[in-house]
Motif scaffolding. Structure first.
Motif, PDB file in Angstrom:
ATOM      1  N   GLN A  19      32.086  44.970  94.550  1.00 32.49           N
ATOM      2  CA  GLN A  19      31.127  43.975  94.067  1.00 32.49           C
ATOM      3  C   GLN A  19      31.432  42.590  94.634  1.00 32.49           C
ATOM      4  N   ARG A  20      32.715  42.234  94.696  1.00 31.64           N
ATOM      5  CA  ARG A  20      33.092  40.929  95.257  1.00 31.64           C
ATOM      6  C   ARG A  20      32.779  40.863  96.747  1.00 31.64           C
ATOM      7  N   LEU A  21      33.027  41.956  97.461  1.00 30.81           N
ATOM      8  CA  LEU A  21      32.730  41.993  98.892  1.00 30.81           C
ATOM      9  C   LEU A  21      31.239  41.769  99.135  1.00 30.81           C
ATOM     10  N   PHE A  22      30.393  42.450  98.379  1.00 33.84           N
ATOM     11  CA  PHE A  22      28.956  42.292  98.532  1.00 33.84           C
ATOM     12  C   PHE A  22      28.527  40.868  98.175  1.00 33.84           C
ATOM     13  N   GLN A  23      29.119  40.280  97.138  1.00 35.62           N
ATOM     14  CA  GLN A  23      28.787  38.907  96.755  1.00 35.62           C
ATOM     15  C   GLN A  23      29.194  37.934  97.855  1.00 35.62           C
ATOM     16  N   GLU A  24      30.353  38.147  98.462  1.00 38.11           N
ATOM     17  CA  GLU A  24      30.798  37.282  99.559  1.00 38.11           C
ATOM     18  C   GLU A  24      29.820  37.348 100.735  1.00 38.11           C
ATOM     19  N   ALA A  25      29.322  38.530 101.037  1.00 36.14           N
ATOM     20  CA  ALA A  25      28.358  38.676 102.132  1.00 36.14           C
ATOM     21  C   ALA A  25      27.067  37.926 101.817  1.00 36.14           C
ATOM     22  N   ARG A  26      26.582  38.038 100.576  1.00 37.42           N
ATOM     23  CA  ARG A  26      25.375  37.301 100.178  1.00 37.42           C
ATOM     24  C   ARG A  26      25.601  35.802 100.287  1.00 37.42           C
ATOM     25  N   ASP A  27      26.765  35.340  99.813  1.00 38.15           N
ATOM     26  CA  ASP A  27      27.085  33.910  99.876  1.00 38.15           C
ATOM     27  C   ASP A  27      27.142  33.429 101.324  1.00 38.15           C
ATOM     28  N   THR A  34      23.106  33.509 108.005  1.00 34.55           N
ATOM     29  CA  THR A  34      23.377  34.735 108.753  1.00 34.55           C
ATOM     30  C   THR A  34      22.712  35.932 108.085  1.00 34.55           C
ATOM     31  N   GLU A  35      22.655  37.009 108.813  1.00 30.01           N
ATOM     32  CA  GLU A  35      22.179  38.285 108.289  1.00 30.01           C
ATOM     33  C   GLU A  35      23.397  39.186 108.123  1.00 30.01           C
ATOM     34  N   TYR A  36      23.316  40.169 107.218  1.00 31.90           N
ATOM     35  CA  TYR A  36      24.443  41.066 107.006  1.00 31.90           C
ATOM     36  C   TYR A  36      23.965  42.464 106.654  1.00 31.90           C
ATOM     37  N   ALA A  37      24.801  43.434 106.965  1.00 26.81           N
ATOM     38  CA  ALA A  37      24.599  44.818 106.547  1.00 26.81           C
ATOM     39  C   ALA A  37      25.980  45.386 106.271  1.00 26.81           C
ATOM     40  N   LEU A  38      26.185  45.899 105.070  1.00 30.76           N
ATOM     41  CA  LEU A  38      27.483  46.433 104.668  1.00 30.76           C
ATOM     42  C   LEU A  38      27.360  47.908 104.289  1.00 30.76           C
ATOM     43  N   GLU A  49      24.330  47.556 101.344  1.00 34.55           N
ATOM     44  CA  GLU A  49      23.543  46.374 101.011  1.00 34.55           C
ATOM     45  C   GLU A  49      23.290  45.639 102.315  1.00 34.55           C
ATOM     46  N   ALA A  50      22.124  45.047 102.416  1.00 34.94           N
ATOM     47  CA  ALA A  50      21.772  44.308 103.629  1.00 34.94           C
ATOM     48  C   ALA A  50      20.841  43.165 103.273  1.00 34.94           C
ATOM     49  N   SER A  51      20.870  42.157 104.121  1.00 32.82           N
ATOM     50  CA  SER A  51      19.890  41.084 103.981  1.00 32.82           C
ATOM     51  C   SER A  51      18.522  41.677 104.318  1.00 32.82           C
ATOM     52  N   LEU A  58      19.624  50.491 106.943  1.00 34.01           N
ATOM     53  CA  LEU A  58      20.247  51.283 105.885  1.00 34.01           C
ATOM     54  C   LEU A  58      19.230  52.157 105.169  1.00 34.01           C
ATOM     55  N   SER A  59      18.321  52.753 105.932  1.00 34.56           N
ATOM     56  CA  SER A  59      17.320  53.650 105.378  1.00 34.56           C
ATOM     57  C   SER A  59      18.001  54.906 104.828  1.00 34.56           C
ATOM     58  N   ASP A  60      17.242  55.728 104.116  1.00 39.27           N
ATOM     59  CA  ASP A  60      17.790  56.969 103.583  1.00 39.27           C
ATOM     60  C   ASP A  60      18.322  57.866 104.700  1.00 39.27           C
ATOM     61  N   GLU A  61      17.593  57.940 105.818  1.00 41.14           N
ATOM     62  CA  GLU A  61      18.046  58.767 106.940  1.00 41.14           C
ATOM     63  C   GLU A  61      19.362  58.243 107.507  1.00 41.14           C
ATOM     64  N   GLY A  62      19.470  56.934 107.624  1.00 39.21           N
ATOM     65  CA  GLY A  62      20.702  56.337 108.121  1.00 39.21           C
ATOM     66  C   GLY A  62      21.862  56.567 107.179  1.00 39.21           C
ATOM     67  N   ARG A  63      21.608  56.425 105.867  1.00 38.98           N
ATOM     68  CA  ARG A  63      22.665  56.665 104.869  1.00 38.98           C
ATOM     69  C   ARG A  63      23.123  58.114 104.914  1.00 38.98           C
ATOM     70  N   ASN A  64      22.174  59.047 105.033  1.00 37.03           N
ATOM     71  CA  ASN A  64      22.538  60.465 105.098  1.00 37.03           C
ATOM     72  C   ASN A  64      23.347  60.774 106.348  1.00 37.03           C
ATOM     73  N   ALA A  65      22.994  60.149 107.471  1.00 35.10           N
ATOM     74  CA  ALA A  65      23.747  60.353 108.702  1.00 35.10           C
ATOM     75  C   ALA A  65      25.181  59.845 108.544  1.00 35.10           C
ATOM     76  N   ILE A  66      25.343  58.711 107.873  1.00 27.87           N
ATOM     77  CA  ILE A  66      26.680  58.168 107.632  1.00 27.87           C
ATOM     78  C   ILE A  66      27.484  59.112 106.746  1.00 27.87           C
ATOM     79  N   LEU A  67      26.869  59.602 105.674  1.00 26.18           N
ATOM     80  CA  LEU A  67      27.570  60.544 104.785  1.00 26.18           C
ATOM     81  C   LEU A  67      27.981  61.806 105.528  1.00 26.18           C
ATOM     82  N   ASP A  68      27.091  62.342 106.352  1.00 28.01           N
ATOM     83  CA  ASP A  68      27.425  63.541 107.124  1.00 28.01           C
ATOM     84  C   ASP A  68      28.603  63.285 108.044  1.00 28.01           C
TER      85      ASP A  68
END
Length: 103
Positions: A19-27, A34-38, A49-51, A58-68
């Motif tokens: 949660q802190r990492l994601f908050q730091e990226a938003r900040d 800047t833009e971010y994708a974590l 999470e992404a801007s 970070l679409s569903d297809e991209g998330r599934n590919a990462i999990l695989d």
């Protein structure tokens, strides 16, 4: 720093730090325009999470590919399909930096 053996403490620490990492990226995004994708992955879940301009990465297809990939279930053709799905996401509009909050 060392590995946390206790499952409950480890999970609690993971959740707080994630949660802190994601908050730091938003900040950082707000402060510096800047833009971010974590992507943060645990054994059983993937957290993303992404801007707004990078959310298509970070679409569903991209998330599934990462999990695989993380679980060793992907071959070369599957990885290429996942990369194609990510690359075919619609192009986001250019960031509107002038309307970001000033510090």
């Amino acid at each position: 720093m060392k590995y946390i053996d206790d499952d409950v403490r480890r999970r609690h620490t993971f959740d707080k730090r994630r949660q802190r990492l994601f908050q730091e990226a938003r900040d950082l995004s707000i402060l510096c325009g800047t833009e971010y994708a974590l992507v943060v992955a645990s054994d059983s879940q993937i957290f993303t999470e992404a801007s707004p301009n990078l959310a298509g990465l970070l679409s569903d297809e991209g998330r599934n590919a990462i999990l695989d990939c993380l679980h060793g279930k992907v071959g070369e053709s599957d990885a290429a399909d996942g990369a194609r799905a990510i690359n075919q996401s619609p192009s986001p509009p250019a960031p509107d930096i002038e309307n970001r909050a000033a510090v």
